[in-house]
Design a protein around this motif. Structure first.
Motif, short mmCIF file in Angstrom:
data_model
loop_
_atom_site.label_atom_id
_atom_site.label_comp_id
_atom_site.label_asym_id
_atom_site.label_seq_id
_atom_site.Cartn_x
_atom_site.Cartn_y
_atom_site.Cartn_z
N ASP A 73 0.83 -1.20 0.00
CA ASP A 73 0.00 0.00 0.00
C ASP A 73 0.87 1.25 0.00
O ASP A 73 0.54 2.26 -0.64
N ARG A 74 1.97 1.19 0.73
CA ARG A 74 2.87 2.34 0.80
C ARG A 74 3.45 2.66 -0.58
O ARG A 74 3.59 3.83 -0.95
N LEU A 75 3.75 1.63 -1.33
CA LEU A 75 4.33 1.82 -2.65
C LEU A 75 3.29 2.27 -3.68
O LEU A 75 3.62 2.99 -4.63
N GLY A 76 2.03 1.85 -3.48
CA GLY A 76 1.00 2.20 -4.45
C GLY A 76 1.35 1.63 -5.82
O GLY A 76 1.69 0.46 -5.96
N GLY A 77 1.34 2.49 -6.82
CA GLY A 77 1.68 2.04 -8.17
C GLY A 77 3.12 2.29 -8.55
O GLY A 77 3.49 2.14 -9.71
N TRP A 78 3.94 2.66 -7.58
CA TRP A 78 5.34 2.97 -7.85
C TRP A 78 6.08 1.72 -8.30
O TRP A 78 5.99 0.66 -7.66
N ARG A 79 6.84 1.84 -9.38
CA ARG A 79 7.68 0.75 -9.88
C ARG A 79 9.13 1.21 -9.78
O ARG A 79 9.69 1.74 -10.73
N PRO A 80 9.76 1.01 -8.61
CA PRO A 80 11.13 1.50 -8.42
C PRO A 80 12.08 0.91 -9.46
O PRO A 80 12.03 -0.29 -9.76
N GLY A 81 12.94 1.75 -9.99
CA GLY A 81 13.87 1.28 -11.01
C GLY A 81 13.19 0.87 -12.29
O GLY A 81 13.81 0.20 -13.14
N GLY A 82 11.90 1.22 -12.45
CA GLY A 82 11.16 0.83 -13.64
C GLY A 82 10.83 -0.64 -13.70
O GLY A 82 10.56 -1.19 -14.77
N ARG A 83 10.81 -1.30 -12.53
CA ARG A 83 10.55 -2.74 -12.47
C ARG A 83 9.40 -3.05 -11.52
O ARG A 83 9.14 -2.28 -10.59
N ASP A 84 8.74 -4.17 -11.75
CA ASP A 84 7.70 -4.61 -10.83
C ASP A 84 8.31 -5.00 -9.49
O ASP A 84 9.41 -5.55 -9.43
N VAL A 85 7.59 -4.72 -8.42
CA VAL A 85 8.04 -5.05 -7.07
C VAL A 85 7.60 -6.47 -6.72
O VAL A 85 6.44 -6.84 -6.94
N GLU A 86 8.50 -7.26 -6.17
CA GLU A 86 8.17 -8.60 -5.70
C GLU A 86 7.96 -8.54 -4.19
O GLU A 86 8.78 -7.96 -3.46
N VAL A 87 6.86 -9.11 -3.70
CA VAL A 87 6.56 -9.13 -2.27
C VAL A 87 6.49 -10.58 -1.80
O VAL A 87 5.72 -11.37 -2.36
N LEU A 88 7.30 -10.92 -0.80
CA LEU A 88 7.39 -12.29 -0.31
C LEU A 88 7.06 -12.36 1.16
O LEU A 88 7.45 -11.49 1.95
N VAL A 89 6.34 -13.40 1.56
CA VAL A 89 6.10 -13.72 2.97
C VAL A 89 6.76 -15.07 3.22
O VAL A 89 6.35 -16.09 2.64
N LEU A 90 7.78 -15.09 4.07
CA LEU A 90 8.59 -16.29 4.24
C LEU A 90 8.67 -16.72 5.70
O LEU A 90 8.67 -15.87 6.60
N PRO A 91 8.76 -18.02 5.97
CA PRO A 91 8.91 -18.50 7.34
C PRO A 91 10.37 -18.53 7.76
O PRO A 91 11.27 -18.65 6.93
N GLY A 92 10.60 -18.42 9.07
CA GLY A 92 11.95 -18.57 9.59
C GLY A 92 12.37 -17.42 10.49
O GLY A 92 11.59 -16.55 10.85
N ASN A 93 13.65 -17.43 10.86
CA ASN A 93 14.24 -16.35 11.63
C ASN A 93 14.56 -15.19 10.68
O ASN A 93 15.19 -15.38 9.64
#
Length: 293
Positions: A73-93
Motif C-alpha cells: 500500500d505504501r508503494l502504491g503504483g510505484w515501480r522503483p527502477g522501472g521494475r515490478d516489485v516482488e513481495v514475499l512472505v517467508l517462514p523462519g528467523n
C-alpha cells in the motif's frame, strides 16, 4: 559505459514505522541504481510442534501478511527502477532469512529502532545480526534518519581496500549526486600515538597514510569522475571518528568481515558499533563487489 552497483534491493518489513522508513530508503535506492526491489516479511516458526502451535504459526503468518500489505500500500503504483516489485512472505528467523538473500549482487535493507538501553542490550536484534553475519552488503536505517538522498556520504577507509567500501561509497555518491568524505583513522593505541608524535621520523604517518590512500582513491575517481571527495586522516578511536559530526541527513559506508553476531559484539567490531550509534543510514559492505554493465 553505464554501470549499476546492485542487481537487487531486498528490504525486510514487519509493519513498524522503522521498517516502513527502511522501505522508503530501499525504494529510492532501487530507483537510483535501476535495480529490482523485493519486499520480504518474515514470520517465526516454532522449532517443535506442540499444543496450540498451529494457531501461533497462523497468527504470526497473518501478521507478516499484514506487514507485506502495508508495504505494498505504501508503494502504491510505484515501480522503483522501472521494475515490478516482488513481495514475499517467508517462514523462519528474520536475520537468517534476510542474510540468505544477501550476496554480491544484492543489498539487504532493514530498519533499526531507537538507541535506548533495551535496544543496546538486545543481543538478537535483526540489524545487528545482519551487520555482523550477512555475506553481502547490508544497509541499516535507524529511527529518525532521513530517507531521501543524503547531503553527504562518509566512508571509512581501512588500510586495505577489501571489502570494497570505497567502491560502494563512490558508486552511491555518483548515483545520488552528493559529495564524498573519505575518513582514514590510524594509531588507535594511545601509547603508540604518543610515541609517533614524539618521533620526528614516525610523525610523518599523515603523509604516508595520504600517499597510500591516493593510489586507491585514484582508480575509483577515474571510474566516477563526477564525484567530488575530500580526505580526512585522523588518529584515535575509529568508531568515534566515523560518527563524529554525522547527522540524520548523511550516509555512512563501512567495510565489515562476516562473523557471528555474538563474536561481533564481544569484539565490539567497528560496523556493529557504528550501526548502533549512527543517526543516519549505514551501509556495511562484507563482500568484494564487481561492477556489472
Amino acid at each position: 559505459m553505464n554501470y549499476t552497483w546492485y542487481r537487487g534491493i531486498v528490504v525486510g518489513v514487519d509493519g513498524s514505522q522503522e521498517s516502513l522508513s527502511a522501505l522508503n530508503w530501499a525504494t529510492l535506492t532501487a530507483d537510483r541504481h535501476g535495480a529490482r526491489l523485493t519486499v520480504v516479511a518474515v514470520h517465526p516458526v516454532p522449532p517443535e510442534a506442540g499444543p496450540g502451535t498451529s494457531s501461533l504459526i497462523e497468527d504470526a503468518r497473518e501478521q507478516a501478511r499484514r506487514a507485506a500489505r502495508a508495504a505494498r500500500d505504501r508503494l502504491g503504483g510505484w515501480r522503483p527502477g522501472g521494475r515490478d516489485v516482488e513481495v514475499l512472505v517467508l517462514p523462519g528467523n528474520a536475520a537468517r532469512v534476510l542474510a540468505e538473500l544477501s550476496n554480491n549482487e544484492n543489498i539487504v535493507v532493514v530498519g533499526r529502532r531507537g538507541r535506548g538501553a533495551f535496544d543496546r542490550a538486545l543481543l538478537g536484534s535483526t540489524s545487528s545480526a545482519l551487520a555482523a553475519a550477512a555475506p553481502g552488503t547490508v544497509a541499516v536505517v535507524p529511527a529518525g534518519a532521513a530517507t531521501d538522498d543524503p547531503r553527504r556520504i562518509r566512508v571509512g577507509a581501512g588500510s586495505v581496500d577489501d571489502p570494497d567500501a570505497l567502491g560502494t561509497a563512490f558508486a552511491e555518491a555518483d548515483a545520488r549526486g552528493c559529495p564524498l568524505e573519505v575518513v582514514h583513522v590510524t594509531g588507535t593505541d594511545p601509547i603508540s600515538s604518543a610515541l609517533l608524535d614524539m618521533d620526528p621520523v614516525a610523525a610523518s604517518w599523515h603523509e604516508a597514510a595520504a600517499a597510500d590512500l591516493a593510489d586507491r582513491l585514484g582508480r575509483w575517481s577515474d571510474k566516477y569522475p563526477q564525484v567530488t571527495y575530500t580526505v580526512v586522516i585522523r588518529r584515535g578511536d575509529p568508531v568515534a571518528n566515523l560518527l563524529h559530526g554525522l547527522t540524520r541527513y548523511d550516509m555512512l559506508v563501512v567495510g565489515g568481515r562476516s562473523h557471528s553476531a555474538v563474536t561481533g559484539r564481544l569484539l565490539r567490531s567497528v560496523p556493529e558499533a557504528v550501526v548502533r550509534g549512527a543517526p543516519c543510514p549505514v551501509v556495511v559492505v562484507h563482500a568484494r563487489r564487481h561492477l556489472v554493465a
